[in-house]
Design a protein around this motif. Structure first.
Motif, PDB file in Angstrom:
ATOM      1  N   THR A   1     105.068  22.976  37.835  1.00  0.00           N
ATOM      2  CA  THR A   1     106.045  21.920  38.073  1.00  0.00           C
ATOM      3  C   THR A   1     105.644  21.184  39.343  1.00  0.00           C
ATOM      4  OG1 THR A   1     107.507  23.383  39.341  1.00  0.00           O
ATOM      5  CG2 THR A   1     107.960  23.149  36.979  1.00  0.00           C
ATOM      6  N   THR A   2     105.816  19.875  39.330  1.00  0.00           N
ATOM      7  CA  THR A   2     105.497  19.040  40.494  1.00  0.00           C
ATOM      8  C   THR A   2     106.695  18.169  40.798  1.00  0.00           C
ATOM      9  OG1 THR A   2     103.128  19.025  39.980  1.00  0.00           O
ATOM     10  CG2 THR A   2     103.943  17.250  41.378  1.00  0.00           C
ATOM     11  N   ARG A   3     107.046  18.113  42.073  1.00  0.00           N
ATOM     12  CA  ARG A   3     108.170  17.275  42.498  1.00  0.00           C
ATOM     13  C   ARG A   3     107.850  16.671  43.862  1.00  0.00           C
ATOM     14  NH1 ARG A   3     109.247  22.488  43.477  1.00  0.00           N
ATOM     15  NH2 ARG A   3     110.098  23.072  45.499  1.00  0.00           N
ATOM     16  N   VAL A   4     108.630  15.684  44.245  1.00  0.00           N
ATOM     17  CA  VAL A   4     108.496  15.052  45.554  1.00  0.00           C
ATOM     18  C   VAL A   4     109.656  15.528  46.413  1.00  0.00           C
ATOM     19  CG1 VAL A   4     108.508  12.859  46.796  1.00  0.00           C
ATOM     20  CG2 VAL A   4     107.335  13.039  44.600  1.00  0.00           C
ATOM     21  N   GLU A   5     109.333  15.969  47.618  1.00  0.00           N
ATOM     22  CA  GLU A   5     110.330  16.351  48.618  1.00  0.00           C
ATOM     23  C   GLU A   5     110.017  15.595  49.900  1.00  0.00           C
ATOM     24  OE1 GLU A   5     110.425  20.559  49.261  1.00  0.00           O
ATOM     25  OE2 GLU A   5     111.153  21.000  47.242  1.00  0.00           O
ATOM     26  N   GLY A   6     110.789  14.548  50.148  1.00  0.00           N
ATOM     27  CA  GLY A   6     110.525  13.740  51.341  1.00  0.00           C
ATOM     28  C   GLY A   6     109.159  13.096  51.246  1.00  0.00           C
ATOM     29  N   ASP A   7     108.293  13.406  52.221  1.00  0.00           N
ATOM     30  CA  ASP A   7     106.961  12.828  52.234  1.00  0.00           C
ATOM     31  C   ASP A   7     105.907  13.779  51.659  1.00  0.00           C
ATOM     32  OD1 ASP A   7     106.970  14.661  54.280  1.00  0.00           O
ATOM     33  OD2 ASP A   7     106.027  13.341  55.761  1.00  0.00           O
ATOM     34  N   ALA A   8     106.345  14.762  50.881  1.00  0.00           N
ATOM     35  CA  ALA A   8     105.418  15.766  50.352  1.00  0.00           C
ATOM     36  C   ALA A   8     105.492  15.873  48.830  1.00  0.00           C
ATOM     37  CB  ALA A   8     105.714  17.127  50.966  1.00  0.00           C
ATOM     38  N   VAL A   9     104.348  16.228  48.258  1.00  0.00           N
ATOM     39  CA  VAL A   9     104.265  16.613  46.851  1.00  0.00           C
ATOM     40  C   VAL A   9     104.273  18.135  46.846  1.00  0.00           C
ATOM     41  CG1 VAL A   9     102.841  16.591  44.770  1.00  0.00           C
ATOM     42  CG2 VAL A   9     102.936  14.565  46.236  1.00  0.00           C
ATOM     43  N   VAL A  10     105.182  18.715  46.079  1.00  0.00           N
ATOM     44  CA  VAL A  10     105.306  20.167  46.008  1.00  0.00           C
ATOM     45  C   VAL A  10     105.061  20.598  44.564  1.00  0.00           C
ATOM     46  CG1 VAL A  10     106.816  22.144  46.393  1.00  0.00           C
ATOM     47  CG2 VAL A  10     106.973  20.148  47.896  1.00  0.00           C
ATOM     48  N   THR A  11     104.071  21.448  44.388  1.00  0.00           N
ATOM     49  CA  THR A  11     103.747  21.950  43.058  1.00  0.00           C
ATOM     50  C   THR A  11     103.851  23.463  43.050  1.00  0.00           C
ATOM     51  OG1 THR A  11     102.334  20.075  42.549  1.00  0.00           O
ATOM     52  CG2 THR A  11     101.956  22.084  41.274  1.00  0.00           C
ATOM     53  N   HIS A  12     104.563  23.980  42.068  1.00  0.00           N
ATOM     54  CA  HIS A  12     104.736  25.424  41.893  1.00  0.00           C
ATOM     55  C   HIS A  12     103.981  25.830  40.637  1.00  0.00           C
ATOM     56  CE1 HIS A  12     106.610  29.317  42.347  1.00  0.00           C
ATOM     57  NE2 HIS A  12     106.838  29.303  41.044  1.00  0.00           N
ATOM     58  N   ILE A  13     103.163  26.880  40.771  1.00  0.00           N
ATOM     59  CA  ILE A  13     102.336  27.362  39.662  1.00  0.00           C
ATOM     60  C   ILE A  13     102.625  28.836  39.440  1.00  0.00           C
ATOM     61  CG2 ILE A  13      99.971  27.661  38.811  1.00  0.00           C
ATOM     62  CD1 ILE A  13      99.163  25.488  40.921  1.00  0.00           C
ATOM     63  N   GLU A  14     102.811  29.222  38.191  1.00  0.00           N
ATOM     64  CA  GLU A  14     102.979  30.634  37.813  1.00  0.00           C
ATOM     65  C   GLU A  14     101.978  30.960  36.724  1.00  0.00           C
ATOM     66  OE1 GLU A  14     106.905  31.729  36.675  1.00  0.00           O
ATOM     67  OE2 GLU A  14     107.788  31.063  38.555  1.00  0.00           O
ATOM     68  N   ARG A  15     101.264  32.063  36.887  1.00  0.00           N
ATOM     69  CA  ARG A  15     100.314  32.512  35.870  1.00  0.00           C
ATOM     70  C   ARG A  15     100.387  34.028  35.763  1.00  0.00           C
ATOM     71  NH1 ARG A  15      96.025  29.130  34.350  1.00  0.00           N
ATOM     72  NH2 ARG A  15      95.766  30.758  32.808  1.00  0.00           N
ATOM     73  N   GLU A  16     100.013  34.545  34.632  1.00  0.00           N
ATOM     74  CA  GLU A  16     100.053  35.988  34.386  1.00  0.00           C
ATOM     75  C   GLU A  16      99.031  36.758  35.210  1.00  0.00           C
ATOM     76  OE1 GLU A  16     102.044  37.987  32.536  1.00  0.00           O
ATOM     77  OE2 GLU A  16     103.334  36.265  32.182  1.00  0.00           O
ATOM     78  N   THR A  17      97.859  36.164  35.424  1.00  0.00           N
ATOM     79  CA  THR A  17      96.788  36.884  36.101  1.00  0.00           C
ATOM     80  C   THR A  17      96.387  36.193  37.397  1.00  0.00           C
ATOM     81  OG1 THR A  17      95.000  35.668  35.015  1.00  0.00           O
ATOM     82  CG2 THR A  17      95.855  37.626  33.860  1.00  0.00           C
ATOM     83  N   THR A  18      95.795  36.960  38.291  1.00  0.00           N
ATOM     84  CA  THR A  18      95.310  36.401  39.549  1.00  0.00           C
ATOM     85  C   THR A  18      94.203  35.389  39.295  1.00  0.00           C
ATOM     86  OG1 THR A  18      95.886  38.436  40.698  1.00  0.00           O
ATOM     87  CG2 THR A  18      94.299  36.992  41.793  1.00  0.00           C
ATOM     88  N   GLY A  19      93.301  35.702  38.363  1.00  0.00           N
ATOM     89  CA  GLY A  19      92.227  34.771  38.027  1.00  0.00           C
ATOM     90  C   GLY A  19      92.749  33.474  37.448  1.00  0.00           C
ATOM     91  N   GLY A  20      93.761  33.566  36.588  1.00  0.00           N
ATOM     92  CA  GLY A  20      94.370  32.364  36.019  1.00  0.00           C
ATOM     93  C   GLY A  20      95.041  31.518  37.082  1.00  0.00           C
ATOM     94  N   LEU A  21      95.724  32.178  38.017  1.00  0.00           N
ATOM     95  CA  LEU A  21      96.366  31.458  39.112  1.00  0.00           C
ATOM     96  C   LEU A  21      95.317  30.766  39.969  1.00  0.00           C
ATOM     97  CD1 LEU A  21      98.930  30.734  40.689  1.00  0.00           C
ATOM     98  CD2 LEU A  21      98.596  32.849  41.995  1.00  0.00           C
ATOM     99  N   ARG A  22      94.258  31.477  40.286  1.00  0.00           N
ATOM    100  CA  ARG A  22      93.196  30.892  41.101  1.00  0.00           C
ATOM    101  C   ARG A  22      92.596  29.667  40.421  1.00  0.00           C
ATOM    102  NH1 ARG A  22      88.342  34.311  41.390  1.00  0.00           N
ATOM    103  NH2 ARG A  22      87.363  32.728  40.138  1.00  0.00           N
TER     104      ARG A  22
END
Length: 78
Positions: free
Chosen positions: A29-50
């Motif tokens: 998910t990506t959203r704007v907070e003030g002057d920032a872009v904030v992206t949250h990522i969830e993945r099952e594995t550490t390699g997938g997250l990386r």
């Protein structure tokens, strides 16, 4: 579940967020907070997250460069 939240400040955060949002997967998910872009990522594995974080960082850097180039172009035109 592995999670990462990336917060990056920009002069035109809405433009950068709009540029990277189409590349988001269902785990992002990506959203704007003030002057920032904030992206949250969830993945099952550490390699997938990386992999997802790496792809996102490249995409957001390209979006930043394009936004800066567009600003430079529009600010130098008569």
């Amino acid at each position: 579940m592995r999670r990462a939240t990336i917060r990056t400040e920009f002069d035109r955060p809405a433009l950068v967020a709009a540029a990277v949002r189409p590349d988001n997967t269902s785990e992002m998910t990506t959203r704007v907070e003030g002057d920032a872009v904030v992206t949250h990522i969830e993945r099952e594995t550490t390699g997938g997250l990386r992999s997802s974080v790496d792809d996102y960082v490249v995409n957001v850097d390209v979006a930043r460069q394009v936004a800066q180039a567009a600003d430079q172009f529009t600010n130098t035109q008569p």
